[in-house]
Design a protein around this motif. Structure first.
Motif, PDB file in Angstrom:
ATOM      1  N   THR A  92       0.852  -1.184   0.000  1.00 60.31           N
ATOM      2  CA  THR A  92       0.000   0.000   0.000  1.00 60.31           C
ATOM      3  C   THR A  92       0.888   1.235   0.000  1.00 60.31           C
ATOM      4  O   THR A  92       1.752   1.388   0.867  1.00 60.31           O
ATOM      5  N   TRP A  93       0.685   2.073  -0.987  1.00 60.98           N
ATOM      6  CA  TRP A  93       1.432   3.317  -1.159  1.00 60.98           C
ATOM      7  C   TRP A  93       0.514   4.498  -0.884  1.00 60.98           C
ATOM      8  O   TRP A  93      -0.675   4.465  -1.210  1.00 60.98           O
ATOM      9  N   ILE A  94       1.071   5.566  -0.318  1.00 60.48           N
ATOM     10  CA  ILE A  94       0.392   6.852  -0.248  1.00 60.48           C
ATOM     11  C   ILE A  94       1.236   7.810  -1.077  1.00 60.48           C
ATOM     12  O   ILE A  94       2.460   7.872  -0.916  1.00 60.48           O
ATOM     13  N   LEU A  95       0.567   8.491  -2.033  1.00 58.66           N
ATOM     14  CA  LEU A  95       1.291   9.310  -3.008  1.00 58.66           C
ATOM     15  C   LEU A  95       0.790  10.749  -2.996  1.00 58.66           C
ATOM     16  O   LEU A  95      -0.388  11.012  -2.756  1.00 58.66           O
ATOM     17  N   ASP A  96       1.720  11.650  -3.270  1.00 51.93           N
ATOM     18  CA  ASP A  96       1.412  13.065  -3.380  1.00 51.93           C
ATOM     19  C   ASP A  96       1.908  13.531  -4.741  1.00 51.93           C
ATOM     20  O   ASP A  96       3.085  13.344  -5.070  1.00 51.93           O
ATOM     21  N   TYR A  97       1.019  14.078  -5.549  1.00 47.52           N
ATOM     22  CA  TYR A  97       1.388  14.576  -6.875  1.00 47.52           C
ATOM     23  C   TYR A  97       1.832  16.031  -6.774  1.00 47.52           C
ATOM     24  O   TYR A  97       1.214  16.832  -6.079  1.00 47.52           O
TER      25      TYR A  97
ATOM     26  N   ILE B 228       0.402   1.436   5.693  1.00 46.63           N
ATOM     27  CA  ILE B 228       1.086   2.055   4.557  1.00 46.63           C
ATOM     28  C   ILE B 228       2.518   1.525   4.519  1.00 46.63           C
ATOM     29  O   ILE B 228       3.278   1.728   5.452  1.00 46.63           O
ATOM     30  N   GLN B 229       2.880   0.827   3.443  1.00 45.02           N
ATOM     31  CA  GLN B 229       4.236   0.299   3.317  1.00 45.02           C
ATOM     32  C   GLN B 229       5.195   1.281   2.651  1.00 45.02           C
ATOM     33  O   GLN B 229       6.388   1.262   2.926  1.00 45.02           O
ATOM     34  N   LYS B 230       4.685   2.133   1.758  1.00 41.68           N
ATOM     35  CA  LYS B 230       5.560   3.029   0.998  1.00 41.68           C
ATOM     36  C   LYS B 230       4.914   4.403   0.885  1.00 41.68           C
ATOM     37  O   LYS B 230       3.689   4.529   0.853  1.00 41.68           O
ATOM     38  N   ARG B 231       5.771   5.409   0.811  1.00 43.82           N
ATOM     39  CA  ARG B 231       5.326   6.777   0.570  1.00 43.82           C
ATOM     40  C   ARG B 231       6.092   7.308  -0.628  1.00 43.82           C
ATOM     41  O   ARG B 231       7.281   7.020  -0.780  1.00 43.82           O
ATOM     42  N   GLY B 232       5.421   8.095  -1.452  1.00 42.64           N
ATOM     43  CA  GLY B 232       6.114   8.608  -2.626  1.00 42.64           C
ATOM     44  C   GLY B 232       5.573   9.924  -3.116  1.00 42.64           C
ATOM     45  O   GLY B 232       4.404  10.254  -2.926  1.00 42.64           O
ATOM     46  N   ILE B 233       6.463  10.687  -3.751  1.00 43.79           N
ATOM     47  CA  ILE B 233       6.101  11.912  -4.433  1.00 43.79           C
ATOM     48  C   ILE B 233       6.163  11.618  -5.933  1.00 43.79           C
ATOM     49  O   ILE B 233       7.136  11.037  -6.413  1.00 43.79           O
TER      50      ILE B 233
END
Length: 129
Positions: free
Chosen positions: A30-35, A75-80
């Motif tokens: 599960t990723w949480i992403l910010d554009y 949440i396993q990963k966070r990304g921009i």
């Protein structure tokens, strides 16, 4: 809409995307992403993602009142995701160590303290302190 369940710190917002992604090894993450568009500034979005990852999903009544919160999946990963003007993008996995969220909370507390001092200052100038 995401809200932090400990309302004394009062923060929340809308994240861009929470997604389940299948890895090359067939495992789901599960990723949480910010554009983001424009220049690559990372400090603010890294702290924003840390805050969101520690929030819960808000749910509302038909009248628009907050009715409660549901925990997010782990949440396993966070990304921009930086979106470029030419249609390309760059995904940058960011740290999710506890120090990032701790730093965010410290800054949030400092901000709240500054706001309290400003309220006192306004009252003082009105002669009510």
């Amino acid at each position: 809409t995401l809200v932090y369940p400990y309302t004394t710190l009062g923060f929340g917002g809308r994240c861009d995307l929470i997604a389940n992604v299948c890895t090359n090894y067939g495992r789901m993450e599960t990723w949480i992403l910010d554009y983001k568009t424009g220049k690559h500034y990372m400090v603010d979005p890294v702290m924003q993602l840390a805050a969101y990852a520690n929030c819960q999903e808000a749910f509302y009544t038909k009248d628009g009142w907050l009715a409660g919160n549901n925990p997010l999946p782990p949440i396993q990963k966070r990304g921009i995701v930086y979106l470029n003007g030419d249609g390309t993008y760059e995904l940058i996995e960011v740290p999710q160590d506890d120090y990032v969220f701790d730093t965010f909370l410290d800054l949030r507390k400092a901000y709240a303290g500054v706001k309290q001092i400003e309220m006192w200052e306004r009252a003082y100038k009105r002669g009510k302190a």
